[in-house]
Scaffold this active site. Structure first.
Site, PDB file in Angstrom:
ATOM      1  CB  SER A 172      -2.037 -21.270   8.788  1.00 55.79           C
ATOM      2  OG  SER A 172      -2.008 -19.920   9.218  1.00 55.79           O
ATOM      3  CG  HIS A 220      -3.547 -24.898   6.592  1.00 54.13           C
ATOM      4  ND1 HIS A 220      -2.299 -24.983   6.009  1.00 54.13           N
ATOM      5  CD2 HIS A 220      -3.865 -23.580   6.642  1.00 54.13           C
ATOM      6  CE1 HIS A 220      -1.867 -23.766   5.740  1.00 54.13           C
ATOM      7  NE2 HIS A 220      -2.793 -22.895   6.112  1.00 54.13           N
ATOM      8  CE  LYS A 270      -2.587 -23.196   2.632  1.00 54.73           C
ATOM      9  NZ  LYS A 270      -2.992 -22.223   1.587  1.00 54.73           N
TER      10      LYS A 270
END
Length: 411
Positions: A198, A226, A255
């Site tokens: 990240s 991610h 996300k």
């Protein structure tokens, strides 16, 4: 009435606590490590109102712009009308709504795993899995740059914790060799890593780790927070991009899906065991049904609209190419796959200089977060620049111009 033998409250203890905390807070300010929350007005999109000032957002994890997509909002609104605001209890009591079941089934189909289990957050998922699966006789082998939730989950499990240098396949091999159990031994060995890291934006060497786990009879767990929705031709994440299939797959919905919460995907036995033993699942109120409905609509959009991912990757390319032209070096040394992910760090090193650059960009209308220790190692403070499918070419070009004006590239 019996005499009350409890000692009187000592007001000095509270004063001592406050004095100690005040000193520590002053030390954080002096070291440029003090953090401040900023208040967002309205939706969390590319354009934001931050503490009353309008700016362009280059520090969000909303990679596909779905957090402000009206279709996702409408799905949540419909569920709010039908199911109310809260689930009222844990999933094992009365909190398991049909929206939760529908989302789990949709995620299982999308990821290609037999079962999925929802958690309230990525932190809850990682801690729940590791503490639920591992005990004192087991071994956890972990990348040194793993997310804090993986680190804390591993420590809480009580398992022997072996930390390996970042993305070092040989180091993982050595750790597996050193922790070898007899063939008939029932103890577990789990290798755990982020898929996309990240803070650096690089990818774990998943094919190599997968081969090692197969060779040594260890389980592989990946946190694809991610990568999910972002990587791969269909958006199925690092697994699709790299051709891997870990035993335990974790990803978040806050996300790329623009919602909230997280999920664990795996075998029938894994999910059933976690339902029984993952404390952060068993003892947590289930997520609001409206959040599950929103995430399911976002998943449909990701499945049906590959143009969103294409736009995101076009934006990543535009930014990285523009930065290179300005002499701006993105990412730590030797980072592979630097142009594949929307996380593009600019290492500055010094915390004070990092925050000075972040403030200078904000004054020009661009919000780029400064990341300092302990989130990253001492001496590696950075601007963490993130791209979204919602950014327009002019937004990206404007940020590059602002970075040059702030002295972050060639003048």
């Amino acid at each position: 009435m019996a005499d009350d033998t409890r000692p009187p409250l000592d007001a000095s203890s509270a004063r001592t606590l406050d004095a100690r905390l005040s000193r520590r807070l002053s030390e954080l300010r002096d070291a440029d490590l003090y953090r401040v929350r900023r208040v967002i007005g309205g939706t969390h999109g590319v354009r934001l109102e931050v503490d009353g000032h309008e700016c362009l957002n280059f520090c969000s994890n909303d990679y596909l712009g779905l957090a402000s997509d009206p279709r996702v909002s409408r799905a949540a609104q419909r569920a709010l009308q039908e199911c109310g605001t809260g689930s009222g209890a844990s999933a094992l009591i009365s909190g398991y709504n049909r929206e939760h079941r529908l989302l789990e089934e949709a995620l299982a189909e999308f990821t290609g795993y037999p079962r999925v289990l929802l958690f309230t957050s990525g932190w809850a998922a990682n801690c729940g899995v590791l503490r639920g699966l591992l005990g004192r006789d087991d071994v956890l082998i972990a990348d040194e740059l793993n997310h804090a939730s993986l680190i804390d989950g591993g420590r809480l499990s009580g398992a022997r914790y072996v930390r390996v240098s970042h993305a070092d396949v040989d180091g993982f091999a050595a750790a597996l060799d050193d922790s070898r159990f007899p063939v008939a031994d029932s103890r577990l060995r789990v290798v755990v890593t982020d898929s996309v890291f990240s803070m650096d934006g690089d990818l774990a060497p998943l094919p190599g780790l997968s081969a090692l786990c197969t060779q040594h009879g260890a389980a592989l767990m990946t946190d694809d927070a991610h990568g999910f929705g972002v990587l791969g031709a269909q958006g199925r994440g690092a697994n699709e991009l790299l051709g891997t299939r870990p035993d335990i797959y974790v990803a978040t919905m806050g996300k790329s899906l623009g919602a909230a919460g997280a999920f664990v995907a795996g075998s029938e036995a894994l999910i059933e065991y976690l339902i029984q033993r993952a404390r952060s699942f068993v003892f947590s109120t289930a997520p609001p049904p409206a959040i599950a409905a929103a995430a399911r609509e976002a998943l449909r959009i990701i499945s049906d609209e590959p143009a969103l991912r294409a736009q995101l990757h076009a934006n990543i390319a535009r930014f990285t190419e523009g930065a290179a032209q300005l002499g701006i070096r993105l990412g730590p040394p030797a980072v592979e796959h630097a142009g594949l992910t929307p996380i593009q760090p600019l290492l500055i090193g010094d915390s004070a200089q990092t925050m000075k650059a972040s403030r200078a960009l904000f004054e020009r209308g661009y919000w780029v977060a400064g990341i300092r220790p302990p989130t990253v190692a001492a001496g590696t403070a950075r601007l963490r620049i993130t791209l979204s499918a919602g950014h327009q070419p002019a937004h990206i070009d404007g940020l590059l111009d602002a970075m040059r004006a702030c002295g972050l590239g060639r003048s």
